[in-house]
Scaffold this motif. Structure first.
Motif, mmCIF file in Angstrom:
data_model
loop_
_atom_site.group_PDB
_atom_site.id
_atom_site.type_symbol
_atom_site.label_atom_id
_atom_site.label_comp_id
_atom_site.label_asym_id
_atom_site.label_seq_id
_atom_site.Cartn_x
_atom_site.Cartn_y
_atom_site.Cartn_z
ATOM 1 N N ARG A 70 -4.082 3.662 -7.725
ATOM 2 C CA ARG A 70 -4.778 3.293 -6.497
ATOM 3 C C ARG A 70 -6.292 3.271 -6.694
ATOM 4 O O ARG A 70 -7.001 2.551 -6.006
ATOM 5 C CB ARG A 70 -4.428 4.283 -5.368
ATOM 6 C CG ARG A 70 -3.015 4.153 -4.837
ATOM 7 C CD ARG A 70 -2.839 5.025 -3.631
ATOM 8 N NE ARG A 70 -3.683 4.581 -2.534
ATOM 9 C CZ ARG A 70 -4.059 5.362 -1.511
ATOM 10 N NH1 ARG A 70 -3.691 6.629 -1.487
ATOM 11 N NH2 ARG A 70 -4.815 4.889 -0.562
ATOM 12 N N THR A 126 -3.091 5.499 6.390
ATOM 13 C CA THR A 126 -4.108 5.245 5.377
ATOM 14 C C THR A 126 -4.293 3.740 5.243
ATOM 15 O O THR A 126 -3.334 2.970 5.336
ATOM 16 C CB THR A 126 -3.684 5.836 4.016
ATOM 17 O OG1 THR A 126 -2.439 5.265 3.620
ATOM 18 C CG2 THR A 126 -3.517 7.346 4.123
ATOM 19 N N ARG A 128 -5.337 0.137 3.441
ATOM 20 C CA ARG A 128 -5.422 -0.572 2.174
ATOM 21 C C ARG A 128 -6.782 -1.256 2.103
ATOM 22 O O ARG A 128 -7.146 -1.995 3.018
ATOM 23 C CB ARG A 128 -4.303 -1.612 2.068
ATOM 24 C CG ARG A 128 -2.914 -0.995 1.935
ATOM 25 C CD ARG A 128 -1.868 -2.078 1.723
ATOM 26 N NE ARG A 128 -0.550 -1.512 1.554
ATOM 27 C CZ ARG A 128 -0.058 -1.070 0.404
ATOM 28 N NH1 ARG A 128 -0.808 -1.140 -0.689
ATOM 29 N NH2 ARG A 128 1.146 -0.558 0.322
ATOM 30 N N ILE A 129 -7.517 -1.000 1.048
ATOM 31 C CA ILE A 129 -8.858 -1.554 0.892
ATOM 32 C C ILE A 129 -8.770 -2.808 0.031
ATOM 33 O O ILE A 129 -8.116 -2.805 -1.021
ATOM 34 C CB ILE A 129 -9.803 -0.510 0.263
ATOM 35 C CG1 ILE A 129 -9.768 0.789 1.073
ATOM 36 C CG2 ILE A 129 -11.220 -1.054 0.182
ATOM 37 C CD1 ILE A 129 -10.553 1.919 0.446
ATOM 38 N N SER A 134 -13.346 -2.852 -2.955
ATOM 39 C CA SER A 134 -13.230 -1.675 -3.824
ATOM 40 C C SER A 134 -14.040 -1.855 -5.104
ATOM 41 O O SER A 134 -14.753 -0.941 -5.541
ATOM 42 C CB SER A 134 -11.763 -1.434 -4.193
ATOM 43 O OG SER A 134 -10.978 -1.242 -3.051
ATOM 44 N N LEU A 160 -14.384 7.037 0.748
ATOM 45 C CA LEU A 160 -12.931 7.119 0.883
ATOM 46 C C LEU A 160 -12.527 7.793 2.187
ATOM 47 O O LEU A 160 -11.533 7.396 2.813
ATOM 48 C CB LEU A 160 -12.334 7.875 -0.312
ATOM 49 C CG LEU A 160 -12.524 7.225 -1.690
ATOM 50 C CD1 LEU A 160 -11.810 8.043 -2.764
ATOM 51 C CD2 LEU A 160 -12.010 5.792 -1.692
ATOM 52 N N MET A 163 -12.980 5.265 4.988
ATOM 53 C CA MET A 163 -11.968 4.209 4.950
ATOM 54 C C MET A 163 -10.544 4.742 5.079
ATOM 55 O O MET A 163 -9.589 3.972 4.955
ATOM 56 C CB MET A 163 -12.106 3.421 3.640
ATOM 57 C CG MET A 163 -13.398 2.651 3.534
ATOM 58 S SD MET A 163 -13.474 1.691 2.005
ATOM 59 C CE MET A 163 -14.868 0.628 2.360
ATOM 60 N N TRP A 165 -8.729 6.506 3.074
ATOM 61 C CA TRP A 165 -8.038 6.144 1.838
ATOM 62 C C TRP A 165 -6.842 7.043 1.571
ATOM 63 O O TRP A 165 -5.863 6.636 0.956
ATOM 64 C CB TRP A 165 -9.035 6.212 0.692
ATOM 65 C CG TRP A 165 -8.552 5.708 -0.627
ATOM 66 C CD1 TRP A 165 -8.553 4.411 -1.075
ATOM 67 C CD2 TRP A 165 -8.010 6.495 -1.700
ATOM 68 N NE1 TRP A 165 -8.056 4.342 -2.346
ATOM 69 C CE2 TRP A 165 -7.714 5.597 -2.758
ATOM 70 C CE3 TRP A 165 -7.750 7.854 -1.865
ATOM 71 C CZ2 TRP A 165 -7.167 6.034 -3.962
ATOM 72 C CZ3 TRP A 165 -7.209 8.292 -3.063
ATOM 73 C CH2 TRP A 165 -6.916 7.391 -4.099
ATOM 74 N N ILE A 171 -8.165 12.503 -1.911
ATOM 75 C CA ILE A 171 -9.534 12.031 -2.101
ATOM 76 C C ILE A 171 -10.262 12.909 -3.112
ATOM 77 O O ILE A 171 -11.009 12.410 -3.963
ATOM 78 C CB ILE A 171 -10.280 11.990 -0.758
ATOM 79 C CG1 ILE A 171 -9.697 10.872 0.114
ATOM 80 C CG2 ILE A 171 -11.783 11.777 -0.959
ATOM 81 C CD1 ILE A 171 -10.251 10.819 1.515
#
Length: 256
Positions: A70, A126, A128-129, A134, A160, A163, A165, A171
């Motif tokens: 990830r 969470t 998805r970026i 990214s 993170l 966002m 994440w 993290i």
């Protein structure tokens, strides 16, 4: 080597390792306050960074919180950018200013960091970026980290969190891996730069500092493993960082 500086590195490594980070920014700050040549500071700090953060990565890998896959979009651009940053000469004023700002950010983030005991968010909570975002963020953080000789975790973690994440432990695990990889890359750039400037030998008198952080990092990992009041450790770490940041920024104001 002043015994006080060795002790400060040991304590810093202990505190940072207990919360899953390396401490590169604080090592640099301690060297600034001790009067070391700013051009060799990143080399020393990055070596110490890698020694300390390895313990955190091993711990997070055992608990299943570490996901290198990830994090890959962030690393794809940050690794070459960290090398470019490490290879680039900068002024002492820029170095001290950015370092002080990074420490201030790190201290504030630790002060308001979520507790690990908080409920784990659902998988769909969470985000998805997008890979382009990214990669762009990773490149920017890598470049800035390479310039001042840190791993970049103190820049990545707030991004993170913002966002969403992952969980706090995920993290922290991602930040630890990010720090290790970018420290290697930044170190390669710093070694080439110092060799070109005939300054590599200036780092030799600081050989005892990596030994100090090895001991402190192992102690910090032990504290984290036995969960000895993690919130108290986090607050103590934040206080140390904010104090050093204030002193560093005060010095920076006299340089501009």
């Amino acid at each position: 080597m002043p015994p006080l500086l060795i002790a400060a590195f040991l304590i810093t490594a202990l505190l940072y390792a207990s919360v899953g980070f390396g401490g590169g920014s604080t090592y640099n700050a301690l060297l600034v306050l001790s009067g070391a040549d700013y051009r060799v500071m990143p080399l020393i700090a990055l070596v110490c960074n890698m020694i300390v953060v390895c313990g955190g990565i091993w711990r997070f890998a055992r608990t299943g919180d570490l996901s290198a896959r990830r994090l890959l979009p962030f690393l794809a651009a940050s690794v070459p950018a960290a090398w470019i940053g490490g290879r680039t000469p900068i002024s002492e004023t820029f170095f001290v200013g950015v370092l002080g700002g990074a420490l201030l950010l790190s201290g504030i983030r630790l002060t308001f960091q979520k507790r690990e005991s908080e409920p784990v968010p659902r998988h769909d909570s969470t985000r998805r970026i997008h890979p382009i975002l990214s990669t762009s963020l990773g490149g920017a953080i890598g470049l800035l980290s390479g310039l001042v000789g840190i791993g970049g975790g103190i820049f990545l973690a707030p991004v993170l969190y913002f966002m969403r994440w992952g969980t706090p432990r995920q993290i922290a695990a991602a930040s630890s891996l990010f720090i290790l990889v970018n420290s290697f890359s930044g170190l390669a750039g710093q070694l080439m730069k110092l060799q070109d400037m005939a300054l590599l030998s200036e780092a030799a008198p600081y050989w005892s500092l990596p030994i100090a952080v090895l001991i402190g990092g192992q102690a910090g990992s032990w504290l984290a493993s036995y969960k000895l009041k993690p919130d108290l450790i986090r607050r103590l770490t934040a206080l140390l960082i904010l104090y050093v940041a204030a002193r560093l920024l005060w010095r920076w104001t006299g340089m501009i």
